[in-house]
Design an enzyme around this catalytic site. Structure first.
Site, PDB file in Angstrom:
ATOM      1  N   SER A 106       0.839  -1.200   0.000  1.00  0.00           N
ATOM      2  CA  SER A 106       0.000   0.000   0.000  1.00  0.00           C
ATOM      3  C   SER A 106       0.880   1.258   0.000  1.00  0.00           C
ATOM      4  O   SER A 106       1.644   1.456  -0.943  1.00  0.00           O
ATOM      5  CB  SER A 106      -0.962  -0.086   1.191  1.00  0.00           C
ATOM      6  N   ASP A 156     -10.242  -3.867  -5.146  1.00  0.00           N
ATOM      7  CA  ASP A 156      -9.586  -2.925  -4.235  1.00  0.00           C
ATOM      8  C   ASP A 156     -10.326  -1.587  -4.290  1.00  0.00           C
ATOM      9  O   ASP A 156     -10.367  -0.960  -5.350  1.00  0.00           O
ATOM     10  CB  ASP A 156      -8.115  -2.767  -4.673  1.00  0.00           C
ATOM     11  N   HIS A 187      -8.172  -4.650  -0.853  1.00  0.00           N
ATOM     12  CA  HIS A 187      -6.901  -3.983  -0.542  1.00  0.00           C
ATOM     13  C   HIS A 187      -6.072  -4.798   0.451  1.00  0.00           C
ATOM     14  O   HIS A 187      -4.850  -4.675   0.488  1.00  0.00           O
ATOM     15  CB  HIS A 187      -7.186  -2.578   0.023  1.00  0.00           C
TER      16      HIS A 187
END
Ligand code: MLT
Length: 210
Positions: A106, A156, A187
């Site tokens: 991320s 996501d 995610h």
């Protein structure tokens, strides 16, 4: 945890000299402890250098400032990517390491992508989990042959498919050897991320030995 170099980090020495070290970069709100188990699972025996982001967003560590979710302060992205690349140089000297492969999740994947674009010599390659395009105008850079694995989540809510595809195209356009996989997940990380990354890395290390 160590504070002596420019970034708070943890270093776990490996027992396989031939395995490329991993530079572990956590997601928003994480720290240098988060990805150590993942790094050990993906690259058994490799040295692990795990860093804490220097920016705080409501007390949550990150690697650069953002203006809103998915909207980045690009001046800060540039500054922080350069700082982190300088840290990698320091840490390589301190711990006697080869150039690492970044393993970022991320926000950590986004700073790794920015490092590839701004300071490509700092990294031997990258595994980018749920990454986005970090800079709207990508600088001209030569990533010839640098191995990059991007793993995206099909559902996501933070990273649109068009965005991760653009990142893959930008890195491949600069010459990187990009593999882009999309998993049927969101995610969050999944077991399939671990399996995919482990297989990709093992294939790379075998190729490097032959
Ligand atoms: C970022 O800010 O880097 C991305 O939005 C991912 C995140 O940290 O949520």
């Amino acid at each position: 945890m160590s504070n002596e170099l420019s970034h708070i980090h943890r270093f776990a020495p490996g027992n396989r000299r031939e395995a490329a070290p991993l530079l572990l970069l956590h997601g928003t709100g994480g720290d240098e402890n988060d990805l150590l188990p993942l790094g050990e699972a993906i690259a058994p025996g490799a040295s692990l250098l795990s860093v804490r982001g220097k920016v705080l967003e409501h007390g949550m560590p990150r690697f650069f400032r953002r203006l809103a979710e998915g909207v980045f302060d690009e001046d800060d992205v540039r500054r922080r990517a350069n700082e982190l690349a300088d840290f990698v140089v320091e840490a390589r000297k301190r711990y006697d390491l080869a150039a690492p492969i970044a393993l970022g999740y991320s926000n950590g994947a986004n700073i790794a992508a920015a490092m590839l674009l701004l300071r490509p010599e700092a990294l031997a390659g990258a595994i980018l989990l749920r990454a986005m395009v970090p800079l709207r105008d990508a600088p001209k850079v030569d990533l010839a042959g640098k191995p990059v694995l991007i793993i995206s989540g099909q559902s996501d809510p933070i990273v649109p498919a068009s965005n991760s595809q653009r990142l893959a195209a930008t890195l491949a356009g600069a010459g990187a050897d990009v593999q882009h996989r999309t998993l049927p997940v969101g995610h969050q990380l999944s077991q399939a991320d671990l399996t995919t990354a482990t297989q990709w890395l093992a294939a790379r290390q075998l190729a490097a030995l032959t």
